[in-house]
Design an enzyme around this catalytic site. Structure first.
Site, PDB file in Angstrom:
ATOM      1  N   ASP A  89      -5.972 -29.480  44.396  1.00  0.00           N
ATOM      2  CA  ASP A  89      -5.432 -29.837  45.591  1.00  0.00           C
ATOM      3  C   ASP A  89      -5.305 -31.154  44.752  1.00  0.00           C
ATOM      4  O   ASP A  89      -5.709 -31.538  44.438  1.00  0.00           O
ATOM      5  CB  ASP A  89      -5.354 -29.544  46.587  1.00  0.00           C
ATOM      6  CG  ASP A  89      -4.798 -29.879  48.037  1.00  0.00           C
ATOM      7  OD1 ASP A  89      -3.593 -28.848  47.458  1.00  0.00           O
ATOM      8  OD2 ASP A  89      -5.057 -30.355  48.931  1.00  0.00           O
TER       9      ASP A  89
ATOM     10  N   ASN B 298       2.983 -23.005  40.297  1.00  0.00           N
ATOM     11  CA  ASN B 298       3.771 -24.273  39.379  1.00  0.00           C
ATOM     12  C   ASN B 298       3.884 -24.205  37.793  1.00  0.00           C
ATOM     13  O   ASN B 298       2.670 -24.574  37.105  1.00  0.00           O
ATOM     14  CB  ASN B 298       3.353 -25.298  39.711  1.00  0.00           C
ATOM     15  CG  ASN B 298       4.480 -27.025  39.692  1.00  0.00           C
ATOM     16  OD1 ASN B 298       4.501 -27.088  38.382  1.00  0.00           O
ATOM     17  ND2 ASN B 298       4.296 -27.713  40.551  1.00  0.00           N
TER      18      ASN B 298
END
Length: 202
Positions: A70, A10
């Site tokens: 996460d 990302n």
């Protein structure tokens, strides 16, 4: 110079990570920049388990210091969904415009604290010697009635901060990193990384 691999593809996340880890005496690379490819199955039941799964998988390939996160959005009125499934909510290829509107639609008729939500982030580190560390950060807010802002990514346009009167997508990068779930979690990890860099100069 020491290398740190951040287990993500990302680009928006990498911008944030580099800004937060500024000053650390190491080169911070994404998996792509490091030439690492991995098809990691995130089958943990918590943010911490998934972050460690990612960090361990990449560490097994490179043996260097690996960081993984996460993170996700927990909406109280949706029983803390999408939670660990935030990236896969409504399908991995579904745009965040669609995901964000779906969440807004589900909260139709709710006001104020009934729209409470939080961003949660867990950072996992696996050091070259196999030592592991985990840090966590959260930021509390509400689901906005409509998307707002051009900054950030993902669910930022619908995550409203009542005390600021803005969504996290309305904040500047500096403002967001100072208070964000990822900013908090990474800032808590940063001293451990700095200590490792000091001990492994050369």
């Amino acid at each position: 110079m020491n290398r740190i691999i951040f287990a993500t593809g990302n680009a928006g996340k990498m911008v944030e990570v580099r800004e937060i880890l500024a000053g650390v005496d190491a080169e911070v690379l994404s998996m792509k920049e490091a030439g690492i490819k991995a098809d990691i199955v995130e089958d943990g039941s918590t943010f911490e388990e998934n972050a460690l799964i990612k960090a361990r998988a990449i560490h097994a390939q490179c043996g260097c210091l690996v960081l993984a996160d996460d993170s996700g959005l927990e909406v109280d009125a949706m029983d803390k969904a999408p939670g660990i499934y935030s990236a896969r909510f409504m399908g991995e290829d579904t745009s965040y415009e669609i995901k964000n509107q779906a969440i807004i639609d589900r909260l139709a008729g709710l006001e104020g604290s009934a729209r409470s939500a939080r961003f949660r982030c867990v950072i996992a580190a696996v050091f070259p010697d196999g030592t592991e560390a985990v840090t966590e950060g959260t930021i509390e807010g509400e689901i906005a009635h409509a998307p707002s802002g051009r900054g950030g990514f993902g669910y930022d346009p619908i995550f409203y901060l009542p005390e600021k009167g803005k969504t996290t997508a309305d904040l500047t990068a500096e403002e967001k990193n100072a208070i964000s779930h990822r900013g908090i979690a990474l800032s808590r990890m940063k001293p451990l990384i700095q200590k490792w860099c000091e001990e492994n100069k050369g």
